[in-house]
Design an enzyme around this catalytic site. Sequence first.
Site, PDB file in Angstrom:
ATOM      1  N   HIS A  21       0.836  -1.203   0.000  1.00 48.54           N
ATOM      2  CA  HIS A  21       0.000   0.000   0.000  1.00 48.54           C
ATOM      3  C   HIS A  21       0.871   1.253   0.000  1.00 48.54           C
ATOM      4  O   HIS A  21       0.565   2.247  -0.665  1.00 48.54           O
ATOM      5  CB  HIS A  21      -0.907   0.041   1.237  1.00 48.54           C
ATOM      6  CG  HIS A  21      -1.768  -1.168   1.416  1.00 48.54           C
ATOM      7  ND1 HIS A  21      -2.369  -1.507   2.606  1.00 48.54           N
ATOM      8  CD2 HIS A  21      -2.132  -2.126   0.541  1.00 48.54           C
ATOM      9  CE1 HIS A  21      -3.066  -2.606   2.470  1.00 48.54           C
ATOM     10  NE2 HIS A  21      -2.928  -3.018   1.222  1.00 48.54           N
ATOM     11  N   ASP A 119      -6.435   4.713   1.698  1.00 48.79           N
ATOM     12  CA  ASP A 119      -6.306   3.586   0.776  1.00 48.79           C
ATOM     13  C   ASP A 119      -7.552   2.705   0.866  1.00 48.79           C
ATOM     14  O   ASP A 119      -8.546   3.072   1.492  1.00 48.79           O
ATOM     15  CB  ASP A 119      -4.999   2.811   1.003  1.00 48.79           C
ATOM     16  CG  ASP A 119      -4.954   2.062   2.326  1.00 48.79           C
ATOM     17  OD1 ASP A 119      -6.019   1.846   2.944  1.00 48.79           O
ATOM     18  OD2 ASP A 119      -3.847   1.687   2.766  1.00 48.79           O
TER      19      ASP A 119
END
Length: 475
Positions: A21, A119
């Site tokens: 991520h 995210d």
Amino acid sequence: MENTQESPLNVVIVPTPGMGHLIPLIEFANRLVNLHKFSVTFIIPNDGSPMELPKKLLLSQPEPISTIFLPPVSFDDLPEDARNETRIIQSLTRSLHFLRDEFKALVQSSTRVVAFVVDVFGIDAFDIAKEFGLEPYVFLATGFMLLSLIFELPKLDQIYSCEYRDLPEPIKLPGCVPFDGKDIPDPLQHRKDFVYQRTLQQCKDFPLAAGIIVNSFIDFEKGPFEALTEVSRGLPPVYPVGPLTRNGSDNEVEGFSDCLKWLDEQPSESVLYVCFGSGGTLSREQMNELALGLEMSGQRFLWVVKEPVETSANATFFGSKSVNDPVSYLPDGFLERTKEVGLVIPSWAPQVHVLSHGSTGGFLTHCGWNSTLEAIVHGVPLIAWPLYAEQKMNATLLKDDSNVAFKVNVNENGLVGREDIATYAKQLIEGDEGKLLRTRMRELKNAAKMALSPHGSSTNHLAKVAGIWKKKGIN
């Protein structure tokens, strides 16, 4: 106050744990800084896993990019076998009060915050952005195919009562190549589980985003992109800004000069690079089959070996857990028998430098999205060996839609057999099919380069997002 007016507009980014991520978000931050003169503040939840690598990466960024590390949260109440996804989701949920306090202080300071980006696991933080008058955006570190699943999952949940892996027919999402139900990410294969229920709720909340920024590019996933942007569906706007990949710094090469020197000595496009990413692990039996398959193939290889793990395919997601030398688990005599054609490296290799090397002719990969994009950027065809998360869907995309990969078959014992591995390796490096995959991958490489060019599609989409945020700074 005069200095405040002159200070750059600020984008706050909140990643959840996992290097997969963080890496593309850092690349995204750098493009915001370099192309659009924003400053960026990362606010990092702390799940208690090793933070050395994320800290090193974040603290090495140029001055317009700063980082706030939140206090660690406790997971003492979670069972030892709790899924990684449970920890990822809970790391944010249990940090929300810390996050709110830090964000409030930032907004009330001289920092001119104009955007709030989370995210894929960060939907629970939307309310914090809205409390302070900002619209939340999502940065999706993977591609449009997964985004299509996110928007369609509530519908699938209503249509089917069985587990998705038991569906008799392939799933066809709008604009996407069909894939088997068993290819849906593993946490979504257990519909009574906490992770499934939380993920389902987050999927229902996804349309509340002001926009979704995607680490992909149109020529790679044209079908799903066009389906997601159909006005009649009423979805949030999507902005493909990829491929955002690491450049490969000189610091990464320290201690790996022997690896690159070995590559220098190999013929052009002759080496199969074998790596399952930062999180991927194999069982000891599967590691043995892979070793013997590489040996049977007779092909040159560079293999990043990790200590085998019997219980999980993503055992190193939160950091390396190797206690013993992973090389010691290889079959007896393997290193001696393959020393003329192979190089084994424990735990980690400077992947970008390996993929960009002229001797590298193929990549056996777990199909993590970062690795996939790095392979595309450097034009290296693939053997797709997915392990966890959305990687099985990625593998289907790469094989059936993009035509840049072979996809491994798992036998009745749950293993990829040595004979198949040898065939894949030989075909990719020497065979006619491998040449076709290489040609197609070079076309994708050129398309990726065009997307990121000054007037390319991804550069233009980034400019659209930046323009929206800059208007916030004027108002």
